[in-house]
Design a protein around this motif. Sequence first.
Motif, PDB file in Angstrom:
ATOM      1  N   VAL A  62       4.196   2.315   8.670  1.00 63.08           N
ATOM      2  CA  VAL A  62       4.432   1.390   9.784  1.00 63.08           C
ATOM      3  C   VAL A  62       3.371   0.297   9.780  1.00 63.08           C
ATOM      4  O   VAL A  62       2.178   0.576   9.736  1.00 63.08           O
ATOM      5  CB  VAL A  62       4.399   2.141  11.128  1.00 63.08           C
ATOM      6  N   GLY A  63       3.840  -0.957   9.798  1.00 63.25           N
ATOM      7  CA  GLY A  63       2.911  -2.082   9.816  1.00 63.25           C
ATOM      8  C   GLY A  63       2.395  -2.480   8.453  1.00 63.25           C
ATOM      9  O   GLY A  63       1.725  -3.495   8.303  1.00 63.25           O
ATOM     10  N   GLU A  64       2.702  -1.677   7.426  1.00 64.04           N
ATOM     11  CA  GLU A  64       2.146  -1.941   6.096  1.00 64.04           C
ATOM     12  C   GLU A  64       3.177  -2.522   5.133  1.00 64.04           C
ATOM     13  O   GLU A  64       2.830  -2.993   4.060  1.00 64.04           O
ATOM     14  CB  GLU A  64       1.641  -0.612   5.477  1.00 64.04           C
ATOM     15  N   LEU A 122       0.791  -1.234   0.000  1.00 56.07           N
ATOM     16  CA  LEU A 122       0.000   0.000   0.000  1.00 56.07           C
ATOM     17  C   LEU A 122       0.828   1.291   0.000  1.00 56.07           C
ATOM     18  O   LEU A 122       0.446   2.253  -0.663  1.00 56.07           O
ATOM     19  CB  LEU A 122      -1.004  -0.005   1.159  1.00 56.07           C
ATOM     20  N   ARG A 175       3.094  -6.054   3.215  1.00 53.61           N
ATOM     21  CA  ARG A 175       1.935  -6.811   3.696  1.00 53.61           C
ATOM     22  C   ARG A 175       1.020  -7.290   2.589  1.00 53.61           C
ATOM     23  O   ARG A 175       0.794  -8.473   2.420  1.00 53.61           O
ATOM     24  CB  ARG A 175       1.120  -5.941   4.673  1.00 53.61           C
ATOM     25  N   CYS A 176       0.374  -6.377   1.864  1.00 52.40           N
ATOM     26  CA  CYS A 176      -0.523  -6.901   0.830  1.00 52.40           C
ATOM     27  C   CYS A 176       0.068  -6.710  -0.548  1.00 52.40           C
ATOM     28  O   CYS A 176      -0.626  -6.628  -1.544  1.00 52.40           O
ATOM     29  CB  CYS A 176      -1.923  -6.312   0.963  1.00 52.40           C
ATOM     30  N   VAL A 230       0.076   4.592  -2.493  1.00 55.32           N
ATOM     31  CA  VAL A 230      -0.274   5.954  -2.078  1.00 55.32           C
ATOM     32  C   VAL A 230       0.942   6.879  -2.136  1.00 55.32           C
ATOM     33  O   VAL A 230       0.925   7.970  -1.577  1.00 55.32           O
ATOM     34  CB  VAL A 230      -0.951   6.004  -0.687  1.00 55.32           C
ATOM     35  N   LEU A 247       3.531   6.700   7.909  1.00 55.26           N
ATOM     36  CA  LEU A 247       2.262   6.021   7.626  1.00 55.26           C
ATOM     37  C   LEU A 247       2.462   4.602   7.104  1.00 55.26           C
ATOM     38  O   LEU A 247       1.504   3.861   6.934  1.00 55.26           O
ATOM     39  CB  LEU A 247       1.428   6.822   6.610  1.00 55.26           C
ATOM     40  N   ILE A 249       4.210   6.718  -1.045  1.00 53.48           N
ATOM     41  CA  ILE A 249       5.168   6.958   0.036  1.00 53.48           C
ATOM     42  C   ILE A 249       6.158   5.795   0.149  1.00 53.48           C
ATOM     43  O   ILE A 249       5.907   4.707  -0.360  1.00 53.48           O
ATOM     44  CB  ILE A 249       4.467   7.186   1.397  1.00 53.48           C
TER      45      ILE A 249
END
Lengths: 127, 543
Positions: free
Chosen positions: B112-114, B98, B117-118, B102, B110, B104
């Motif tokens: 963090v944790g992403e 993600l 992942r997908c 978007v 923003l 970045i």
Amino acid sequence: MKKKRILVSKVGLDGHDLGAKLVARVLRDAGIEVIYTGWRQTPEKIVNTALQEDVDGIGISVLSGAHMSAFPKVLQLCKEKGIGDIPVFGGGIIPADDIVKLKEMGVREIFPNETDLAKIVEFVKNL
Amino acid sequence: MPEEVTQPIKYYSRSAAAYELKEYYTPSDLAKNNFQYEEKLGDPGQYPYTRGAFPDMYRRKPWTIVMYSGYGLPEACNERYKRLLSYGAEGISMAVHLPVQVGIDSDHELSVGEVGRCGVAVDSLRDIEIAFKDIAIEKLATVGMLGNSIGPIAFAFFLALAEKRGLRPEQVHITLQNDVIKEYATRGTHIFPMEPAVRIASDVVRYCAQKNLPNCNPMSICGAHMQTAGTPWEIAFAMCDGMAYIDHIISSGFKIDDFAHLFRLFLSVGSGSIDMFEEVAKARVGRRVWAKIMKERYGAQNPQSIATQLFGFIIAGATAQQPMNNIARIALGAHAAVLAGMVSMHTSCWDEALTLPAEEAVQLAIRTQHVLRHETGSEVGVTDPLGGSYLLEDLTDRIEADVWRNIKTIEDMGGALAAVQKGFYSQQVMAGVYKTQNEVWKGTRGLVGVNLYRKPGEGNPIGKFKIDPDTERIKIEGLKNLRKERNTTKVKETLRIVRETAGSAENLIPPILAAVKEYATIGEICDELKAVYGEYSEGPVYQ
């Protein structure tokens, strides 16, 4: 009796919001006041909104896999801001083993996809 | 005892549009719709291309087996891509995490944790190079990424990769989704305000037109993401979005036949529903309506502008409950897509409602397409094989009529951008979801394993796949090193030119390509664009 106020939010960068909007709508239909925050909220924004809006519960939707960083952060910030007693719950794409871990950390409930929304309404009414 | 009068059960098509279905259909159903073969269908390869762009559809070239895939670090992704190709995938569409979508970087607050992942964590060209290491991209039927708000950056990545390998752009079949308008209505990976976003996305189309790259697919106008609104809305939204891009490109000095052949159609055939006839009708209506818009509204002459192609993405309404049922669903969805004449298809994996797919599930998804390709006869050997079915032609005409009515509604609002900004698209989508979900909960809409054939207290299995927990840390480390290793002066200079170009009417791809080649990151390039265009600030939130 004061109307229950629930925050419904999407945390992180995931934009798939049909589930969150459905939950918001069904809760509203059941007479619960919903503050829907929309996309791309950070844990900080969510907790600040929860404080400002004086909510009775915080509902979070995550489908991107970022739930193991988002939920714990929200719980931590709630404690720090003195609202650690506000129940945090949510749903999205969250594997069953992570659901167990999140509930151990203090998330009140996680509703996997396709959960009958009547259950969520029931849950919120009993908060 | 009074006689019980039982109401006959009514049957409806599966999408939220819920077309009422009779017990059987006959030639009189064709007659009532004033069915004339030449006018409604034409042969495949003839206007209005209802039956497809070519008479010899799959005989000339089978549909492309594309797999949308990516997770974790580029190294891990490279391993999986090699395996996908060994299983028989013919094209790869990178699923990027993600933060990329978007605009970045992996070290943004923003993210963090992403990270990873997908989708695969990508920050710069280096990550693309790693992800495609030892993969001959010129031999792939298609290569690309979804890249909606970041179209020119995504395209530049593959141009740069090709260049580094001594390939000409004509040798690489680059495919992007690049339909940014729908991101504001649904899906949510928008970055800039809508008008600059349309310009940015259109730059990729203009670039391909000017450089003569018909081997590339720079824009797939999407209905799929609004499919829950019901079939005729899905198509109307896609067409209106398409017209918004087309009008913008024409106003910048292009003629319709310079570029319309570069558009593709991304409808949810076999994705939200596996109602065979409604899904096939949807594709046919898509082709027919596009053709009419091109010819009658824009005066297009080139058959390639008028006859569009459809890309398929088969999810088939997969559920997390009893997920192995999804194997049947995806096979049925893929079957519908083949009967509809998709030119490329990604099949989702049966476990994807739980987590990212495990290896065996990925292989099975590819094998599903193989079974269709090799073991069915009329589906692949005959073009538009269901054409002439009384039911199919009736559904096609009914859907088409609704589509034109919906297009008019959107145009009366001021067109796609105005309607999206008013929240109209997302209202229709929500209305459809609310309707169908209520039916599931009431039990009038069967969903196997969810409200049918489910034991009380039955839980969902746990998905097997997990990414390396160190992914985020390693990626951020890698980004730090990249920033030390590259030529900072050159990066800054190329970024400055990106910013300058953003403020002009010149195409963004050449300066973005220059920046990408110096290993400028996605975040850095987007920051230059944000400095000129600003960021999208959401309108009134859902009430």
